[in-house]
Design a protein around this motif. Sequence first.
Motif, mmCIF file in Angstrom:
data_model
loop_
_atom_site.group_PDB
_atom_site.id
_atom_site.type_symbol
_atom_site.label_atom_id
_atom_site.label_comp_id
_atom_site.label_asym_id
_atom_site.label_seq_id
_atom_site.Cartn_x
_atom_site.Cartn_y
_atom_site.Cartn_z
ATOM 1 N N ASP A 187 -0.833 -9.250 -7.083
ATOM 2 C CA ASP A 187 -0.705 -8.324 -8.217
ATOM 3 C C ASP A 187 -0.257 -6.942 -7.767
ATOM 4 N N LYS A 188 -0.653 -6.543 -6.550
ATOM 5 C CA LYS A 188 -0.232 -5.221 -6.050
ATOM 6 C C LYS A 188 1.258 -5.218 -5.724
ATOM 7 N N ALA A 189 1.750 -6.321 -5.177
ATOM 8 C CA ALA A 189 3.187 -6.414 -4.882
ATOM 9 C C ALA A 189 3.984 -6.421 -6.192
ATOM 10 N N SER A 190 3.459 -7.108 -7.202
ATOM 11 C CA SER A 190 4.149 -7.157 -8.505
ATOM 12 C C SER A 190 4.184 -5.768 -9.137
ATOM 13 N N ALA A 191 3.067 -5.029 -9.026
ATOM 14 C CA ALA A 191 3.024 -3.672 -9.602
ATOM 15 C C ALA A 191 4.037 -2.777 -8.899
ATOM 16 N N LEU A 192 4.133 -2.923 -7.579
ATOM 17 C CA LEU A 192 5.102 -2.120 -6.828
ATOM 18 C C LEU A 192 6.528 -2.440 -7.300
ATOM 19 N N CYS A 193 6.826 -3.718 -7.461
ATOM 20 C CA CYS A 193 8.172 -4.107 -7.917
ATOM 21 C C CYS A 193 8.459 -3.548 -9.308
ATOM 22 N N GLY B 110 0.828 -1.202 0.000
ATOM 23 C CA GLY B 110 0.000 0.000 0.000
ATOM 24 C C GLY B 110 0.864 1.254 0.000
ATOM 25 N N GLY B 111 0.257 2.374 0.397
ATOM 26 C CA GLY B 111 0.946 3.668 0.353
ATOM 27 C C GLY B 111 2.231 3.688 1.156
ATOM 28 N N ALA B 112 2.232 3.063 2.315
ATOM 29 C CA ALA B 112 3.435 3.095 3.156
ATOM 30 C C ALA B 112 4.585 2.370 2.460
ATOM 31 N N SER B 113 4.294 1.240 1.817
ATOM 32 C CA SER B 113 5.352 0.501 1.119
ATOM 33 C C SER B 113 5.911 1.315 -0.045
ATOM 34 N N TYR B 114 5.034 1.991 -0.784
ATOM 35 C CA TYR B 114 5.516 2.843 -1.877
ATOM 36 C C TYR B 114 6.432 3.939 -1.330
ATOM 37 N N GLY B 115 6.073 4.485 -0.161
ATOM 38 C CA GLY B 115 6.871 5.562 0.425
ATOM 39 C C GLY B 115 8.260 5.122 0.833
ATOM 40 N N HIS C 131 16.193 1.383 -9.645
ATOM 41 C CA HIS C 131 17.043 1.127 -8.483
ATOM 42 C C HIS C 131 17.790 -0.188 -8.455
ATOM 43 N N THR C 132 17.304 -1.185 -9.141
ATOM 44 C CA THR C 132 17.619 -2.528 -8.687
ATOM 45 C C THR C 132 18.940 -3.107 -9.188
ATOM 46 N N ARG C 133 19.873 -2.237 -9.579
ATOM 47 C CA ARG C 133 21.139 -2.771 -10.068
ATOM 48 C C ARG C 133 21.882 -3.585 -8.990
ATOM 49 N N SER C 134 21.854 -3.091 -7.742
ATOM 50 C CA SER C 134 22.596 -3.820 -6.702
ATOM 51 C C SER C 134 21.689 -4.660 -5.827
ATOM 52 N N THR C 135 20.403 -4.683 -6.148
ATOM 53 C CA THR C 135 19.447 -5.403 -5.310
ATOM 54 C C THR C 135 18.579 -6.311 -6.168
ATOM 55 N N GLU C 136 18.424 -7.546 -5.716
ATOM 56 C CA GLU C 136 17.421 -8.405 -6.350
ATOM 57 C C GLU C 136 16.084 -8.047 -5.714
ATOM 58 N N MET C 137 15.112 -7.699 -6.531
ATOM 59 C CA MET C 137 13.803 -7.307 -5.993
ATOM 60 C C MET C 137 12.732 -8.188 -6.620
ATOM 61 N N ARG C 138 11.880 -8.766 -5.774
ATOM 62 C CA ARG C 138 10.805 -9.588 -6.348
ATOM 63 C C ARG C 138 9.587 -9.599 -5.437
ATOM 64 N N ALA C 139 8.444 -9.888 -6.053
ATOM 65 C CA ALA C 139 7.193 -10.018 -5.311
ATOM 66 C C ALA C 139 6.976 -11.481 -4.956
ATOM 67 N N ALA C 140 6.323 -11.714 -3.803
ATOM 68 C CA ALA C 140 6.056 -13.109 -3.405
ATOM 69 C C ALA C 140 4.785 -13.175 -2.575
ATOM 70 N N PRO C 141 4.019 -14.256 -2.729
ATOM 71 C CA PRO C 141 2.905 -14.461 -1.805
ATOM 72 C C PRO C 141 3.452 -14.979 -0.470
ATOM 73 N N VAL D 147 20.917 -6.545 -0.480
ATOM 74 C CA VAL D 147 21.184 -7.509 -1.550
ATOM 75 C C VAL D 147 19.874 -8.081 -2.092
ATOM 76 N N LEU D 148 18.832 -8.089 -1.218
ATOM 77 C CA LEU D 148 17.539 -8.664 -1.611
ATOM 78 C C LEU D 148 16.407 -7.859 -0.985
ATOM 79 N N LEU D 149 15.388 -7.564 -1.781
ATOM 80 C CA LEU D 149 14.171 -6.948 -1.235
ATOM 81 C C LEU D 149 12.980 -7.724 -1.791
ATOM 82 N N VAL D 150 12.354 -8.504 -0.908
ATOM 83 C CA VAL D 150 11.161 -9.246 -1.306
ATOM 84 C C VAL D 150 9.943 -8.473 -0.797
ATOM 85 N N VAL D 151 8.974 -8.250 -1.675
ATOM 86 C CA VAL D 151 7.735 -7.569 -1.283
ATOM 87 C C VAL D 151 6.625 -8.610 -1.273
ATOM 88 N N ALA D 152 6.073 -8.857 -0.089
ATOM 89 C CA ALA D 152 4.987 -9.845 0.021
ATOM 90 C C ALA D 152 3.680 -9.107 0.273
#
Length: 278
Positions: free
Chosen positions: A158-164, A132-137, A171-181, A148-153
């Motif tokens: 679909d909202k986590a995927s959109a955020l990613c 939600g809004g706080a995660s976007y902020g 940003h994600t050159r030095s960070t692996e970023m992915r959405a997960a249930p 090194v890793l940022l997982v958004v659950a």
Amino acid sequence: MVIMTDRYAVIGNPVAHSKSPLIHAEFARQTGESLSYEPLFCELSGFEAAVMRFRDEGGRGLNVTVPFKLGAYELSEHRTARAESALAVNTLTLGHDGIGGDNTDGAGLIRDLTQNLRVALLAKRILLMGAGGASYGVCGPLLDQKPVLLVVANRSLDKASALCRHFDAAHTRSTEMRAAPYDELTGEQFDLVINATSAGLANAMPALPVRLFAPGALAYEMVYGKATPFMQFAQREGVRTADGLGMLVEQAAESFYVWRGVRPQTAPVIELLRDSGK
Ligand code: NDP
């Protein structure tokens, strides 16, 4: 001689519970800045009119809380990079050059984590719960710390995927970023788990697997003032916990700095709020 006091407020619905007037009164006392700060209740359909009225009455700035952060983003005539990245505004500056929009939530979280709680984020594995809004902020400022890793659950994946997707390119050159249930987190371990869902307000928590925390991990709950199910879960798992009171005071301090160019001390204000149970 008439001494002019600059007027500020926090606008929201509801707003009566807000600690911002108390926090900013403490900042003003501490720094000697001459200002007033009040809660401003706003009808759901009346946000723009209320901001304009406040400005026409001489108001200099507004903090924006639920549910108007998106409205504040749209109303801003110019925005900072961090507001653009967050797609939300929690700090409005009502100046001669129009309405300026900023977002201080992410800076507030990073300061609380790195300065108050002494947590280094470089090369760490982070789980962010909620999209939600706080995660976007907070997502952009978290990525700036180069974990090194940022997982958004999130419950709705679909909202986590959109955020990613929103943060991916920048940003994600030095960070692996992915959405997960939540149910796919079993077997993973994180150094920092941030609960940016509102579940704690309803005495609920996302369905987390056990052994989610790496040794020495921190469990950070954005909700403050109560032992939420997430904090209780983390304590049962044997890790350090922190609530969002520090973030609240730090984001307020960042807004104060944006408006006044003076950085107040936050530690005494966090202590005051904790001691008084406010
Ligand atoms: P939003 O309403 O924008 O988002 C709420 C999020 O919580 C969504 O991701 C939603 O998932 C998730 N959620 C709600 N209930 C549950 C549940 N029972 N189980 C799992 N997930 C759930 O809220 P915000 O992002 O603006 O705020 C989130 C929290 O952060 C609030 O409690 C707020 O008070 C706190 N906050 C604290 C700050 C501080 O300074 N300490 C600053 C800003 C926010 P879904 O998408 O699936 O519905």
